[in-house]
Design an enzyme around this catalytic site. Sequence first.
Site, PDB file in Angstrom:
ATOM      1  CD  GLU A 112      -3.133  -0.836   2.129  1.00 53.00           C
ATOM      2  OE1 GLU A 112      -3.868   0.168   2.033  1.00 53.00           O
ATOM      3  OE2 GLU A 112      -3.239  -1.669   3.044  1.00 53.00           O
ATOM      4  CG  HIS A 140       7.193 -29.165   6.188  1.00 51.55           C
ATOM      5  ND1 HIS A 140       7.407 -30.480   6.546  1.00 51.55           N
ATOM      6  CD2 HIS A 140       7.552 -28.423   7.261  1.00 51.55           C
ATOM      7  CE1 HIS A 140       7.864 -30.530   7.796  1.00 51.55           C
ATOM      8  NE2 HIS A 140       7.954 -29.285   8.255  1.00 51.55           N
ATOM      9  CE  LYS A 144     -12.468  -0.193   0.287  1.00 49.73           C
ATOM     10  NZ  LYS A 144     -12.174   0.597   1.503  1.00 49.73           N
TER      11      LYS A 144
END
Length: 347
Positions: free
Chosen positions: A229, A245, A339
Amino acid sequence: MYKDHDKEKMYESIWNFSDNLKDALMIGENIILKNKYYNIQNVVIAGMGGSAIGGDMVAILEEQNIKIPYIVCRDYNVPEWVSSNSLVICSSYSGNTEEILSAFHKSQDRGARICGITTGGKLLKLLEDNNKDYIKIPEGLQPRAAVAYSFIPIIKLMEKIGLLNSNLKYWFEKTVNTLNDNRVYYGAEENKNPVYLLANKLYKKVPIIYSDSSTMRVNAVRLKGQLNENAKMLAYYNDLPELNHNEIVGWKNNQEIFKHLCILWLDDESDTSRTKIRKIITESILNETNISQYHIKVEGDSFQERFLNMVHFGDWLSFWCAILHKTDPSPVEKIVRLKNELNERIH
């Protein structure tokens, strides 16, 4: 000069972290509950972005003191097990985060006890209309810069409800003092500042942040988001032992892109002993790929002090990366666009 690019004063927001902590503590201490909270068996923090990270910070800072299941939910939904014995804390800085508004309604449908943390917006109206307890926090900041207000009030709220016996008083003052010292150091636009120096080494790279899952993982999540950001850079994170892993095997093919990447190791003295050994071995294996690797470690008498100073280090690191890119750290244009387009597609 950073002021040429920092048009919306993110420097000031990061500088004020310690002051915000003190203000947030005062807000938390002044919470007056109008509702009763009996037989709470689990806690859900519903939040996104900077609001969700506040919930994560509570989990790690109060890990030894939280005695019931506690999760942070970043979604439109809440877990199926949420019931009348659940406390759901809806945290949205703007009060208009659509995922959290949805989580509020889903929690209400399940009969959960609901509280909120917000500056206003639709969430505040929902809380008021439904006679819910809420904490109103100061507006005017970028949500990610308001992180102090998204975790200290949760700690105090859980204390007042009787779900937590915090040891905050033992580490808070010392932490604020070291943050005050470090902001002078980290906020200097010069190579004597280790944060500025590190930013110069990585701002043209894609940082991959590694940490111990039990200590600095939340800081890795926070730093990744801040680089996204503030600096408008891609960044990624993973933690040990899990990455040993799977991800460690991925450092083989496509080596032509490795020159564009770097590893940031977040270290703490309380990393588990076996993970410390894993870090040494993993770093040695990755050295064979010629990937650039850097370690970040901060000092402090308590884990909480070191944790919050690591947050501060990372915030400054993302700021200086933005300035080196000649980018204003504050605007998040792609989020605003997203948005706006979501609002246009409400059915």
